[in-house]
Design an enzyme around this catalytic site. Sequence first.
Site, PDB file in Angstrom:
ATOM      1  N   ASP A  85      32.011  46.226  42.054  1.00 21.45           N
ATOM      2  CA  ASP A  85      33.322  46.065  41.418  1.00 21.45           C
ATOM      3  C   ASP A  85      34.028  44.907  42.122  1.00 21.45           C
ATOM      4  O   ASP A  85      34.330  44.978  43.314  1.00 21.45           O
ATOM      5  CB  ASP A  85      34.109  47.376  41.568  1.00 21.45           C
ATOM      6  CG  ASP A  85      35.300  47.455  40.623  1.00 21.45           C
ATOM      7  OD1 ASP A  85      35.797  46.387  40.200  1.00 21.45           O
ATOM      8  OD2 ASP A  85      35.753  48.580  40.322  1.00 21.45           O
ATOM      9  N   ASP A  96      39.379  41.743  37.011  1.00 18.40           N
ATOM     10  CA  ASP A  96      38.775  42.943  37.601  1.00 18.40           C
ATOM     11  C   ASP A  96      37.541  43.267  36.769  1.00 18.40           C
ATOM     12  O   ASP A  96      37.656  43.517  35.572  1.00 18.40           O
ATOM     13  CB  ASP A  96      39.814  44.080  37.542  1.00 18.40           C
ATOM     14  CG  ASP A  96      39.363  45.349  38.239  1.00 18.40           C
ATOM     15  OD1 ASP A  96      38.234  45.400  38.756  1.00 18.40           O
ATOM     16  OD2 ASP A  96      40.167  46.310  38.252  1.00 18.40           O
ATOM     17  N   HIS A 154      43.115  50.953  33.768  1.00 14.64           N
ATOM     18  CA  HIS A 154      44.482  50.700  34.230  1.00 14.64           C
ATOM     19  C   HIS A 154      44.985  49.391  33.646  1.00 14.64           C
ATOM     20  O   HIS A 154      44.218  48.647  33.046  1.00 14.64           O
ATOM     21  CB  HIS A 154      44.483  50.631  35.755  1.00 14.64           C
ATOM     22  CG  HIS A 154      43.421  49.702  36.307  1.00 14.64           C
ATOM     23  ND1 HIS A 154      43.650  48.377  36.527  1.00 14.64           N
ATOM     24  CD2 HIS A 154      42.105  49.916  36.607  1.00 14.64           C
ATOM     25  CE1 HIS A 154      42.537  47.799  36.972  1.00 14.64           C
ATOM     26  NE2 HIS A 154      41.575  48.714  37.028  1.00 14.64           N
ATOM     27  N   HIS A 162      46.455  47.981  40.022  1.00 17.66           N
ATOM     28  CA  HIS A 162      46.301  49.228  39.255  1.00 17.66           C
ATOM     29  C   HIS A 162      47.680  49.627  38.724  1.00 17.66           C
ATOM     30  O   HIS A 162      48.394  50.406  39.340  1.00 17.66           O
ATOM     31  CB  HIS A 162      45.734  50.356  40.115  1.00 17.66           C
ATOM     32  CG  HIS A 162      44.247  50.336  40.209  1.00 17.66           C
ATOM     33  ND1 HIS A 162      43.527  51.247  40.934  1.00 17.66           N
ATOM     34  CD2 HIS A 162      43.325  49.518  39.639  1.00 17.66           C
ATOM     35  CE1 HIS A 162      42.229  50.974  40.826  1.00 17.66           C
ATOM     36  NE2 HIS A 162      42.085  49.928  40.056  1.00 17.66           N
ATOM     37  N   GLU A 187      37.252  50.816  32.347  1.00 16.87           N
ATOM     38  CA  GLU A 187      36.129  51.037  33.267  1.00 16.87           C
ATOM     39  C   GLU A 187      35.578  52.454  33.195  1.00 16.87           C
ATOM     40  O   GLU A 187      35.875  53.286  34.044  1.00 16.87           O
ATOM     41  CB  GLU A 187      36.466  50.645  34.705  1.00 16.87           C
ATOM     42  CG  GLU A 187      37.754  51.173  35.279  1.00 16.87           C
ATOM     43  CD  GLU A 187      37.944  50.694  36.726  1.00 16.87           C
ATOM     44  OE1 GLU A 187      36.949  50.576  37.466  1.00 16.87           O
ATOM     45  OE2 GLU A 187      39.098  50.452  37.113  1.00 16.87           O
ATOM     46  N   GLU A 280      32.874  47.442  33.759  1.00 19.69           N
ATOM     47  CA  GLU A 280      34.305  47.160  33.614  1.00 19.69           C
ATOM     48  C   GLU A 280      34.558  45.719  33.191  1.00 19.69           C
ATOM     49  O   GLU A 280      33.864  44.803  33.642  1.00 19.69           O
ATOM     50  CB  GLU A 280      35.023  47.401  34.958  1.00 19.69           C
ATOM     51  CG  GLU A 280      36.519  47.066  34.922  1.00 19.69           C
ATOM     52  CD  GLU A 280      37.223  47.301  36.245  1.00 19.69           C
ATOM     53  OE1 GLU A 280      36.551  47.266  37.295  1.00 19.69           O
ATOM     54  OE2 GLU A 280      38.451  47.517  36.220  1.00 19.69           O
TER      55      GLU A 280
HETATM   56 CO    CO Z   1      39.545  48.253  37.854  1.00 18.07          CO
END
Ligand code: CO
Length: 297
Positions: A85, A96, A154, A162, A187, A280
């Site tokens: 990640d 992200d 998020h 987030h 995600e 994600e």
């Molecule tokens: Co994330």
Amino acid sequence: MEKEVLDKYKKAGSVTAEVRQEISKMLKPGLKILDLANRVDDLIEKKGAKPAFPVNISINEVAAHYTPSFGDTKEIEEGNLVKIDIGAHIDGYIGDMAFTYCSQPNHLLKASEKVLEKAIKIIKPGVSLAEIGTTIENSAKDQGVGVIVNLTGHTLDKYVFHGPPSILNVKNDLDHRFKEWDVIALEPFITETNGHVKNSGTVEIYRYLMDRPVRLMEARNILAMARDEYHSLPFAKRWLYKKFSPIKVSLALRQLGAVEALETYPVLKEVENKPIAQSEHTIIVMDKPIITTRLVE
Ligand code: CO
């Protein structure tokens, strides 16, 4: 959204996509995850961005928040589900992105990619949390797998990695609807059957919360760094060893945690030790959504 801000989101996203492409060449059993993490850190900086959080390299039943410790000797093993990640930011505008590596074909990995694609397809202005959650859970079910119920997507905002609301990966009746130009990260975490994660004891990731008086000089310096240099974004304990001695780092983090000047991110594990795959992307909501973290050929 101003053009300048949009460009920064796009640039931050493309940095994560390029880092993914470059590290994919080195992923194989026997690779030390500390070497992988250092490579990710270097590449993000080289490409003109900064880490939005320490790269999470979470294996099998570990869902998230594992980043290598200073001197970590853990290696990727044959058949491991390795969730990587990556977060990068340009002046606080974040990309992200996460993907899963496995040395062998793996159905959870494939399912996580498919579920994410299904969810991305329904993103447009007006889409609700209920529609996203239902799409993700149903699409997992269609493939004979489940989701981690208590992990969510998020929103993203300047220096907010987030933001609210949490984007549930399960059916729900929440009516919150996303608007054009909202920046969201989807995600889904995929397991054999619906599962849950819980905190484990280890902490390697911290984040600035608030100023608090602490006695140790190093604690004051680390807190100032967390606030000013990392802009309240998460940081890794191992990053601090470049400036502070190991003994002082441990002592300082303990003091800062105790007075709640820092937030801690304990490693998250599936409660029944079920292996997990994750995918994600960061998406800017519009009629034709912009997936900032996808590689543009
Ligand atoms: Co994330």
